[in-house]
Scaffold this active site. Structure first.
Site, PDB file in Angstrom:
ATOM      1  N   TYR A 142       0.829  -1.209   0.000  1.00  0.00           N
ATOM      2  CA  TYR A 142       0.000   0.000   0.000  1.00  0.00           C
ATOM      3  C   TYR A 142       0.867   1.265   0.000  1.00  0.00           C
ATOM      4  CZ  TYR A 142      -4.748  -1.786   0.910  1.00  0.00           C
ATOM      5  OH  TYR A 142      -5.976  -2.363   0.818  1.00  0.00           O
ATOM      6  N   LYS A 187       2.905 -15.106   2.173  1.00  0.00           N
ATOM      7  CA  LYS A 187       3.170 -15.826   0.925  1.00  0.00           C
ATOM      8  C   LYS A 187       4.670 -16.077   0.881  1.00  0.00           C
ATOM      9  CE  LYS A 187       1.802 -17.504  -3.052  1.00  0.00           C
ATOM     10  NZ  LYS A 187       0.883 -18.650  -3.226  1.00  0.00           N
ATOM     11  N   ASP A 247     -12.461  -8.791   4.388  1.00  0.00           N
ATOM     12  CA  ASP A 247     -13.747  -8.748   3.670  1.00  0.00           C
ATOM     13  C   ASP A 247     -14.336 -10.152   3.577  1.00  0.00           C
ATOM     14  OD1 ASP A 247     -13.700  -5.991   3.149  1.00  0.00           O
ATOM     15  OD2 ASP A 247     -14.411  -6.282   1.097  1.00  0.00           O
TER      16      ASP A 247
HETATM   17  C1  IPM Z   1     -10.406  -1.099   4.212  1.00  0.00           C
HETATM   18  C2  IPM Z   1     -10.659  -0.453   2.875  1.00  0.00           C
HETATM   19  C3  IPM Z   1      -9.507   0.490   2.549  1.00  0.00           C
HETATM   20  C4  IPM Z   1      -8.244  -0.351   2.452  1.00  0.00           C
HETATM   21  C5  IPM Z   1      -9.725   1.345   1.277  1.00  0.00           C
HETATM   22  C6  IPM Z   1     -10.991   2.160   1.359  1.00  0.00           C
HETATM   23  C7  IPM Z   1      -8.536   2.221   0.985  1.00  0.00           C
HETATM   24  O1  IPM Z   1     -10.854  -1.399   1.882  1.00  0.00           O
HETATM   25  O2  IPM Z   1     -10.256  -0.370   5.204  1.00  0.00           O
HETATM   26  O3  IPM Z   1     -10.379  -2.327   4.268  1.00  0.00           O
HETATM   27  O4  IPM Z   1      -7.959  -0.916   1.396  1.00  0.00           O
HETATM   28  O5  IPM Z   1      -7.541  -0.430   3.456  1.00  0.00           O
HETATM   29 MG    MG Z   2     -10.968  -3.381   2.619  1.00  0.00          MG
END
Ligand code: IPM
Ligand code: MG
Length: 356
Positions: A142, A187, A247
């Site tokens: 990131y 990984k 998620d």
């Molecule tokens: C999360 C979200 C964020 C991330 C986005 C909105 C930048 O998906 O907090 O999981 O990828 O961290």
């Molecule tokens: Mg997310």
């Protein structure tokens, strides 16, 4: 107790779920005699529209001068399919995490018995599901150097020892408080940075002989989370893998709308739902405010307000038991986002009457 809260409703359904959370906090203030000072700031797409920046400096100042930050949601579809947008709402959130040094993102996965039938998994797969994802939040792919040319683009995945150590320390401590199991997801069969995670976590493990350490590759972990989610206790992982896994884990309950999170560093704390801005629902009063309300619950617990936090859990449980839920969880007789917020608040106040 007096606390200052920076409130960043953000985009899409953010403002609606935040209003619901505010009502809940007001009920807590009233019932327990606290005072929470609530100051709103801009972030995300709405901030770009109003100021040209996804994270205006005033917002950073507000967050730094507050005891905690509550964040609703970030994102707007007008940016999603435009890879050439010079500025994106998500940059606001990423910059805020980095600026506040929020390196540890904590995402607890709870299963509500009453909702088991809504899970995409067969009910027998959901036995003993109670785990927490410790996602590193300010490093990895990131935040590594990015570059783009006409013929190529690259995102560097870089981790330093100190970033892994401080994160892993928190995860080991959490495992010790919980069931004593820690699973590092990486990984390491392919990535050098993952092998560094293994080395550093292995070293730290020597100080935690009481914690059972295991390792899974991310592809296998994604599969195990569906096959047998009950095997996990504390899952420790890097920024990108944690984003994806959380998620996946969040829908074990049947809705992404239930999962709260806390992001912490040495100085600051931010609480936000795991779900996104759900633009299709914006302004319709149909979004599920429970992930936001449960994020408030995590904030109160971190302040040591255990009874207050428990009263939120009890109220949310009661709404779930009585099927007083938004349309993501109750398609037959749904209630609105604001109604659900009011109900949680009312139940908190009703407990007071019982006490008197
Ligand atoms: C999360 C979200 C964020 C991330 C986005 C909105 C930048 O998906 O907090 O999981 O990828 O961290
Ligand atoms: Mg997310």
């Amino acid at each position: 107790m007096f606390k200052k809260i920076a409130v960043l409703p953000g985009d899409g359904i953010g403002p609606e779920i935040m209003t619901a959370a505010k009502g809940v906090l007001q009920a807590i203030e009233y019932r327990y005699g606290h005072r929470f000072e609530w100051t709103e700031g801009l972030i995300g797409s709405i901030a770009i529209d109003k100021t040209g920046s996804a994270l205006p400096p005033q917002t950073v100042e507000l967050c730094k001068s507050s005891d905690a930050v509550l964040l609703g949601a970030i994102g707007d579809p007008k940016y999603d399919n435009n890879p050439d947008a010079p500025i994106r709402p998500e940059q606001g959130l990423l910059e805020l995490r980095k600026t506040l040094g929020l390196y540890a993102n904590i995402r607890p996965i709870r299963i509500f018995d009453k909702l088991k039938h809504l899970s995409p998994l067969k009910v027998d797969r959901l036995n003993n599901v109670d785990f927490v994802i410790y996602r590193e939040l300010t490093g990895g792919i990131y935040f590594g150097e990015k570059c783009s040319d006409s013929g190529f683009s690259s995102d560097l995945c870089i981790y330093h020892n100190y970033e892994i150590d401080r994160m892993s320390y928190l995860a080991f401590e959490e495992a010790r408080r919980r069931k004593g199991k820690l699973c590092l997801v990486d990984k390491a069969n392919v990535l050098e940075s993952s092998r560094l995670w293994r080395r550093r976590v292995g070293l730290l493990a020597l100080k935690y002989p009481d914690v059972e350490l295991s390792y899974l590759f991310i592809d296998n972990a994604a599969m195990q989370m569906i096959l047998n989610p009950g095997q996990f206790d504390v899952v420790l992982t890097s920024n990108m893998f944690g984003d994806i896994l959380s998620d996946e884990a969040s829908v074990l309950n049947g809705s992404l709308g239930l999962l709260p999170s806390a992001s912490k560093g040495e100085e600051y704390k931010l609480y936000e739902p795991v779900h996104g801005s759900y633009p299709q629902a914006a302004g319709k009063d149909i979004a599920n405010p429970l992930a936001m309300i449960l994020s408030v619950e995590m904030m109160l617990r971190d302040w040591g307000l255990v009874e207050e936090a428990d009263s939120i859990i009890q109220s949310v449980d009661s709404c779930i038991t009585q099927n007083q839920l938004t349309e993501d969880l109750n398609t037959i007789s749904p209630i609105s986002c604001s109604e659900l917020g009011h109900l949680v608040a009312e139940k908190i106040l009703a407990f007071k009457k019982e006490v008197i």
